[in-house]
Scaffold this motif. Sequence first.
Motif, PDB file in Angstrom:
ATOM      1  N   ASP A 254       1.799  -0.191   4.864  1.00 25.21           N
ATOM      2  CA  ASP A 254       1.406  -1.132   3.815  1.00 25.21           C
ATOM      3  C   ASP A 254       2.327  -2.339   3.749  1.00 25.21           C
ATOM      4  O   ASP A 254       1.871  -3.473   3.734  1.00 25.21           O
ATOM      5  CB  ASP A 254       1.376  -0.421   2.461  1.00 25.21           C
ATOM      6  CG  ASP A 254       0.955  -1.360   1.347  1.00 25.21           C
ATOM      7  OD1 ASP A 254      -0.084  -2.016   1.531  1.00 25.21           O
ATOM      8  OD2 ASP A 254       1.650  -1.450   0.332  1.00 25.21           O
TER       9      ASP A 254
ATOM     10  N   THR B 106      -5.875   2.634   6.564  1.00 19.59           N
ATOM     11  CA  THR B 106      -4.923   3.502   7.274  1.00 19.59           C
ATOM     12  C   THR B 106      -4.627   4.754   6.448  1.00 19.59           C
ATOM     13  O   THR B 106      -4.539   5.844   6.992  1.00 19.59           O
ATOM     14  CB  THR B 106      -3.590   2.782   7.561  1.00 19.59           C
ATOM     15  OG1 THR B 106      -3.100   2.233   6.353  1.00 19.59           O
ATOM     16  CG2 THR B 106      -3.774   1.679   8.578  1.00 19.59           C
TER      17      THR B 106
ATOM     18  N   GLU C 253      -7.639 -13.322  -1.400  1.00 19.30           N
ATOM     19  CA  GLU C 253      -6.505 -13.487  -0.484  1.00 19.30           C
ATOM     20  C   GLU C 253      -5.886 -12.151  -0.102  1.00 19.30           C
ATOM     21  O   GLU C 253      -5.351 -12.006   0.994  1.00 19.30           O
ATOM     22  CB  GLU C 253      -5.440 -14.378  -1.134  1.00 19.30           C
ATOM     23  CG  GLU C 253      -5.789 -15.847  -1.081  1.00 19.30           C
ATOM     24  CD  GLU C 253      -4.771 -16.712  -1.790  1.00 19.30           C
ATOM     25  OE1 GLU C 253      -4.865 -17.930  -1.667  1.00 19.30           O
ATOM     26  OE2 GLU C 253      -3.868 -16.168  -2.464  1.00 19.30           O
TER      27      GLU C 253
ATOM     28  N   ARG D 109       0.057 -11.463  -6.498  1.00 22.10           N
ATOM     29  CA  ARG D 109      -0.544 -12.683  -5.953  1.00 22.10           C
ATOM     30  C   ARG D 109      -1.075 -13.555  -7.098  1.00 22.10           C
ATOM     31  O   ARG D 109      -0.973 -14.775  -7.068  1.00 22.10           O
ATOM     32  CB  ARG D 109      -1.660 -12.303  -4.971  1.00 22.10           C
ATOM     33  CG  ARG D 109      -2.302 -13.472  -4.290  1.00 22.10           C
ATOM     34  CD  ARG D 109      -1.276 -14.280  -3.524  1.00 22.10           C
ATOM     35  NE  ARG D 109      -0.803 -13.607  -2.351  1.00 22.10           N
ATOM     36  CZ  ARG D 109      -1.230 -13.879  -1.121  1.00 22.10           C
ATOM     37  NH1 ARG D 109      -2.110 -14.816  -0.912  1.00 22.10           N
ATOM     38  NH2 ARG D 109      -0.747 -13.213  -0.090  1.00 22.10           N
TER      39      ARG D 109
ATOM     40  N   VAL E  20      -0.067  -5.333  -6.060  1.00 24.63           N
ATOM     41  CA  VAL E  20      -0.166  -6.339  -5.006  1.00 24.63           C
ATOM     42  C   VAL E  20      -1.077  -7.484  -5.460  1.00 24.63           C
ATOM     43  O   VAL E  20      -0.755  -8.670  -5.282  1.00 24.63           O
ATOM     44  CB  VAL E  20      -0.673  -5.694  -3.702  1.00 24.63           C
ATOM     45  CG1 VAL E  20      -1.032  -6.760  -2.691  1.00 24.63           C
ATOM     46  CG2 VAL E  20       0.381  -4.770  -3.138  1.00 24.63           C
TER      47      VAL E  20
ATOM     48  N   SER F 153      -7.934  -8.545   2.581  1.00 25.72           N
ATOM     49  CA  SER F 153      -7.735  -8.024   3.922  1.00 25.72           C
ATOM     50  C   SER F 153      -6.633  -6.964   3.927  1.00 25.72           C
ATOM     51  O   SER F 153      -6.752  -5.909   4.555  1.00 25.72           O
ATOM     52  CB  SER F 153      -7.435  -9.207   4.831  1.00 25.72           C
ATOM     53  OG  SER F 153      -6.562  -8.863   5.801  1.00 25.72           O
ATOM     54  N   ARG F 154      -5.564  -7.216   3.149  1.00 26.69           N
ATOM     55  CA  ARG F 154      -4.494  -6.226   3.033  1.00 26.69           C
ATOM     56  C   ARG F 154      -4.995  -4.961   2.330  1.00 26.69           C
ATOM     57  O   ARG F 154      -4.681  -3.843   2.748  1.00 26.69           O
ATOM     58  CB  ARG F 154      -3.321  -6.843   2.269  1.00 26.69           C
ATOM     59  CG  ARG F 154      -2.213  -5.877   1.915  1.00 26.69           C
ATOM     60  CD  ARG F 154      -2.420  -5.315   0.535  1.00 26.69           C
ATOM     61  NE  ARG F 154      -1.653  -4.077   0.350  1.00 26.69           N
ATOM     62  CZ  ARG F 154      -1.845  -3.244  -0.657  1.00 26.69           C
ATOM     63  NH1 ARG F 154      -2.786  -3.480  -1.524  1.00 26.69           N
ATOM     64  NH2 ARG F 154      -1.124  -2.162  -0.761  1.00 26.69           N
TER      65      ARG F 154
ATOM     66  N   ASN G 281       0.144   0.774  -6.935  1.00 31.52           N
ATOM     67  CA  ASN G 281       0.606   0.019  -5.781  1.00 31.52           C
ATOM     68  C   ASN G 281      -0.398  -1.087  -5.451  1.00 31.52           C
ATOM     69  O   ASN G 281      -0.059  -2.259  -5.309  1.00 31.52           O
ATOM     70  CB  ASN G 281       0.715   1.030  -4.632  1.00 31.52           C
ATOM     71  CG  ASN G 281       1.351   0.467  -3.406  1.00 31.52           C
ATOM     72  OD1 ASN G 281       1.031  -0.631  -3.006  1.00 31.52           O
ATOM     73  ND2 ASN G 281       2.253   1.220  -2.803  1.00 31.52           N
TER      74      ASN G 281
ATOM     75  N   GLU H 286      -0.058 -10.086   6.886  1.00 30.16           N
ATOM     76  CA  GLU H 286      -1.119 -10.894   6.283  1.00 30.16           C
ATOM     77  C   GLU H 286      -0.540 -12.205   5.768  1.00 30.16           C
ATOM     78  O   GLU H 286      -1.152 -13.257   5.863  1.00 30.16           O
ATOM     79  CB  GLU H 286      -1.782 -10.127   5.127  1.00 30.16           C
ATOM     80  CG  GLU H 286      -2.602  -8.924   5.566  1.00 30.16           C
ATOM     81  CD  GLU H 286      -3.878  -9.323   6.304  1.00 30.16           C
ATOM     82  OE1 GLU H 286      -4.426 -10.387   6.001  1.00 30.16           O
ATOM     83  OE2 GLU H 286      -4.295  -8.548   7.186  1.00 30.16           O
ATOM     84  N   ARG H 287       0.659 -12.107   5.247  1.00 33.13           N
ATOM     85  CA  ARG H 287       1.324 -13.299   4.723  1.00 33.13           C
ATOM     86  C   ARG H 287       1.636 -14.273   5.850  1.00 33.13           C
ATOM     87  O   ARG H 287       1.459 -15.483   5.727  1.00 33.13           O
ATOM     88  CB  ARG H 287       2.614 -12.852   4.039  1.00 33.13           C
ATOM     89  CG  ARG H 287       2.966 -13.469   2.688  1.00 33.13           C
ATOM     90  CD  ARG H 287       1.834 -13.675   1.867  1.00 33.13           C
ATOM     91  NE  ARG H 287       1.844 -14.895   1.080  1.00 33.13           N
ATOM     92  CZ  ARG H 287       1.944 -14.911  -0.264  1.00 33.13           C
ATOM     93  NH1 ARG H 287       2.126 -13.833  -0.937  1.00 33.13           N
ATOM     94  NH2 ARG H 287       1.862 -16.045  -0.908  1.00 33.13           N
TER      95      ARG H 287
ATOM     96  N   MET I 192      -7.036  -2.980   4.712  1.00 33.94           N
ATOM     97  CA  MET I 192      -6.198  -2.456   5.796  1.00 33.94           C
ATOM     98  C   MET I 192      -5.410  -1.228   5.328  1.00 33.94           C
ATOM     99  O   MET I 192      -5.419  -0.183   5.979  1.00 33.94           O
ATOM    100  CB  MET I 192      -5.239  -3.579   6.198  1.00 33.94           C
ATOM    101  CG  MET I 192      -4.448  -3.288   7.414  1.00 33.94           C
ATOM    102  SD  MET I 192      -5.500  -3.292   8.868  1.00 33.94           S
ATOM    103  CE  MET I 192      -4.494  -2.264   9.911  1.00 33.94           C
ATOM    104  N   THR I 193      -4.720  -1.371   4.197  1.00 33.16           N
ATOM    105  CA  THR I 193      -3.884  -0.272   3.730  1.00 33.16           C
ATOM    106  C   THR I 193      -4.729   0.925   3.313  1.00 33.16           C
ATOM    107  O   THR I 193      -4.428   2.069   3.663  1.00 33.16           O
ATOM    108  CB  THR I 193      -3.016  -0.726   2.547  1.00 33.16           C
ATOM    109  OG1 THR I 193      -2.231  -1.812   2.994  1.00 33.16           O
ATOM    110  CG2 THR I 193      -2.109   0.373   2.087  1.00 33.16           C
TER     111      THR I 193
ATOM    112  N   VAL J  68       1.738  -4.518   6.593  1.00 36.63           N
ATOM    113  CA  VAL J  68       0.471  -5.228   6.444  1.00 36.63           C
ATOM    114  C   VAL J  68       0.644  -6.415   5.506  1.00 36.63           C
ATOM    115  O   VAL J  68       0.199  -7.531   5.800  1.00 36.63           O
ATOM    116  CB  VAL J  68      -0.624  -4.268   5.917  1.00 36.63           C
ATOM    117  CG1 VAL J  68      -1.865  -5.040   5.530  1.00 36.63           C
ATOM    118  CG2 VAL J  68      -0.953  -3.231   6.956  1.00 36.63           C
ATOM    119  N   LEU J  69       1.346  -6.177   4.395  1.00 36.52           N
ATOM    120  CA  LEU J  69       1.578  -7.274   3.451  1.00 36.52           C
ATOM    121  C   LEU J  69       2.267  -8.443   4.132  1.00 36.52           C
ATOM    122  O   LEU J  69       1.874  -9.600   3.964  1.00 36.52           O
ATOM    123  CB  LEU J  69       2.444  -6.771   2.288  1.00 36.52           C
ATOM    124  CG  LEU J  69       1.723  -6.062   1.151  1.00 36.52           C
ATOM    125  CD1 LEU J  69       2.705  -5.352   0.262  1.00 36.52           C
ATOM    126  CD2 LEU J  69       0.922  -7.077   0.336  1.00 36.52           C
TER     127      LEU J  69
END
Lengths: 323, 555
Positions: free
Chosen positions: B459, A257, A246, A223, A219, A249-250, A215, B466-467, A253-254, B462-463
Motif C-alpha cells: 500500500d 492486492t 485522484e 488528499r 488516504v 487508482s491507489r 486506512n 501513484e504520486r 490497487m491496494t 502504491v501511494l
Amino acid sequence: MAFRLRLAPEHTNINFFAYQWAMLVTSCVMILASIALWAVMGLNFGIDFQGGTTIRTESNQPVDVAAYRQAMTGLELGDVAITEVFDPTFDADQFVAQVRIAAQDGSEAVTPETIQLVEDALKTVDPSITFPSVESVGPKVSGELIWSAILAVVGASGAILIYIWLRFEWQYAVGAVAALVHDIIITIGVFALFQIKFDLAIVAALLTILGYSINDTVVIFDRLRENLVKYKTMPLRDVMNLSANETLSRTLMTTGTTLIALIAMLIFGGDVIRGFVFAITFGIVIGTYSSVYIAKNLVLMIGLDRTDKPKKGAPDEYADIDA
Amino acid sequence: MNAMPLWKRVMILVICAWGIVAAAPNLNYTNIERHNDALAAVEAAGGTATADQQADLDLWPNFLPSSLVNLGLDLRGGAHLLAEVKVEDVYKARMDALWPEVRDALRNQRNAVGNVRRMPSPDGTLRVAISEPAGMAAALEAVRALATPVVSLTGVGQNDIDVSAEGLEIVIQLSQAERAATDDRTIQQSLEIVRRRVDEVGTREPTIQRQGSDRILIQVPGIGSAAELKALIGTTAKLTFNPVIGRTTDAGASPGPRNLLLPSMDESGTYYIVEESPVVTGEELVDAQPAFDQNNRPAVNFRFNPQGARKFGDYTAANIGAPFAIVLDSEVISAPVIQSHIPGGSGIITGSFSVEESTELAVLLRAGALPAELTFLEERTVGPELGQDSIDAGQTAALIAMAAVVFFMIACYGLFGVFATVALGINVALLFGALSTIGGTLTLPGIAGIVLTIGMAVDANVLVFERIREELRNARTPGRAIQLGYEKAMSAIIDANITTFITATVLFAVGSGPVRGFAITLGIGIITSVFTALFVTRVLVEIWVGWRRPKTIIV
C-alpha cells in the motif's frame, strides 16, 4: 511505452455523489437488515462467548452424523450439535466433524471425565477416530470474553476517532467512525445471515476491518485536506470528487492486492480459520465501499468550515479590524 | 534529486541484512529447534552432552543465529488451561490453624471466661463460645493479643484478624488487609508450585502466568491433552499426619465434631476417623525421594524441617502405641502404629505404590501442596497434526499470496514493481526477524496477519508510485518527481498506518492467546512495511536513478 496494467484509467472523472442518496439508503437498509437479522436469527456464538465444549474429530471413515448422535444420546449432555466439516485442503480419506456440547449446568469447564465419555462413545462408532482438538470454556470466562470483545471494538473506534480528530477536524472523525460502525454492523449481519461461527477470532477480524477501512478513508481524507488548500474556491463536493478520483487508482490497487492475498488464504488456509479470513475479506470489500461512499459523503453533509482559520499568534489581516 | 546521505543508505542496508540473518534460522526450523533444545539440556546438565544430544548439537553451528519464532499452541499442539485459585480455601485453613492457639490462650484465662467451645461457623470464620458472660472483655483481649500486624505495603498499621463479640461467642476472621495480602501470597505460591510441577515434566517453554487478580494461565506445548495437564497440576498433594481416633467399615459413620471420616487408599471399604487438625503437614517437608521399604516395595522417604521434626518428635514421644494416619488428598495412605519416639524428623511412607506412583508422589510432595484448590475455567487441547496442517496451509496461502501480489505489482508498475517486490521480500524477512528476536509467538491468526501484511504492505509503495506518476504528468524531471512523490505521500502513509497501528495495539491489549499473536504480527507488519516502503524502495530507486540517469521514467 512499456505495458502497464491499469486498474483505473489515468484520468477518471467519476461523480461519486451521483447516487449519493441511493447509496445512503442502501447502506441504511443494509444496516437495518443486519440488525434485524441479528435480532431474529441471532449470532452463532462459538464457545468463547457462550461457554461449552467443542471436540474436533478426524477419521478415515466417512462421518455418520446420525450414528455419532446416537452414540451420545445416553450421556445426557443436553444440547449437542454435530456438524461435518468439508474443506478442499483435506486428503481424500480425511473426514472431519465438529461436536459441540453446550455448557453444563453448575460447572465451569466441562470435566475431563465427560470428555472421556464422549470420546469413548464416539470410538464405539468409529474405532479409527481421533480428536485433534478439544476446547472447553466455562460460562464465567465466556461472559468476560464478550465484554472484553465489546470493549476492544469500542476502544479501538474511540481511539481512531480521537486520532482523526487531532490530525484532521471533527467532521472527518465523525464521517470516518460512522463508516467504521457501518462496516462492523454489516459484517456482523452477514455472520448472522449465514450463521457462521462467531468467536474471539472474529472479533480480531472486526478490529482488522476497522484498521483497514480507516486506512482507506484516511488516504482519501489526506488528499482532500491537501486539495482544499490547493483549490480554495472550488465547491466542497467537487474537491471531494477530485480527491476520490485522484486516489481511485491507489484504492483499487491496494484493495486488489489485499484481496488477492486474502482469497489465497481463504482457499488454501484450511478450515480452522476460514471464518476469520472470510470476515476480513468481506470487511475489506465493505470497508473500501464505505471509504468511498460513506465517510466522505457524511463529511459533505455535515459540511466543513473552509474559512481560513487564523493561526494562533500569527499576524492576520483581519485581526486588527475590531480592535 | 536530493539523494539520501550515505550513512542513511548504509544504515538501511544494515537493517535489511540484519532482518535476513535473523529470519534465516526459521527456514531450517526443525533442526535448529533440536539444536536449541539439546543446548539447553546440556547447559542444564552442567555441560556434558550425551551422544544423542551431541548429534542434535551438530545440526547447527553455535556461532550462527539460532533464535526462532515461537509457535503458538494452535500451531505446535499442546494444552492451554485457565485456572482460578479458590483463595477462600486459605482463609479456612488459617482459621483452623488458629483454633488451637485461641483455645490455649483462653484456657489460660479459664477463671474469667469459663469453658471454651468451638462453634459451627461458615468457612473462613472462627466462632468460639465461652460460658462466663462477664469474662468476655478479658477473652476478647486474650484473643486480640494473638493478632499480628499485616505485612504488606497497603495494610500497614492493620492487624491480621478482626475479633468481635456476638453474645457469648467470639467471632474471629481475617481482616480485609490480611485477606488481600493472603490472596496475593496464595496466587504467588500457586504459580510457583504449578511452575515446579510443570517443569518436573520437562516440556519445552511452558507459559505460566498470573492473569487478573486470582487466575493462572498455563500453556504447555507438546503435552497430549488438557486432561493430562490438569491431572498433573490439579492434584493438591496435600499431605498431613493426623491422629487416628478409630477405624470403621461404615461409610456413613458419623465422625463426630472436628473429626473427619476418610477412606483408606489401599483397603477399599475401610474408613478411618481422624482428628481434623493435623500434627504436621506437608508444608513442613524439606525433601521427599522415591525409595524402597525393607520388603523392597516402592515407598517414599521424607524429611521434615526442624520445626516439623520437633512437632513430629514430641507427638510420637507422647503417643507411643497409638496409630496415626498419613493422609494424602483426603485419603489415608497408611495408618501405622507409633512404635517408638521418632526424633530425627525423617520417615518413610509405605503403601501399595507402583514405582511410577512413588516417583510421582515424591515429585508432588517436593513441589509442595497447592495452598488452594484450582477450578478450571477454560481448557483447550490442540493435537500436533492439526497444528502442522495449519502451518502447511498457512505456508501455501502465504506463498500464493506473495506470488500473486508480486505479479500484480510488476504488471502495474514495471521496474518500480520489481523494487516493491524486493522490498516486500525484505519486509517479510524483517517481520520474521523481529518476531524471532523478541521471542514473539506465531499463531494461526498470526499467519493470517502475515498474509494480510503481504497484501497491505504494498500500500505505501502504491501511494508513493501513484504520486510519482502524478508528478510526472505535471512534467517534472524524474528525480524531482520521485522526490515529490515521496514527500507528498508521506502524510497519507503515516496517518493511515498510525490508525491501523492503533487497532493492532488495542487488539494486543485486550486479546489473549491466538488473537494476541495476530495483533503482534499485524503491528510488526505495519512498522516493517512502512520502513521498507519509505526507505528500502527509495534506496533502490535512488541507486537506479543515480546509475542509469534516465531522461524519462515510466512508473
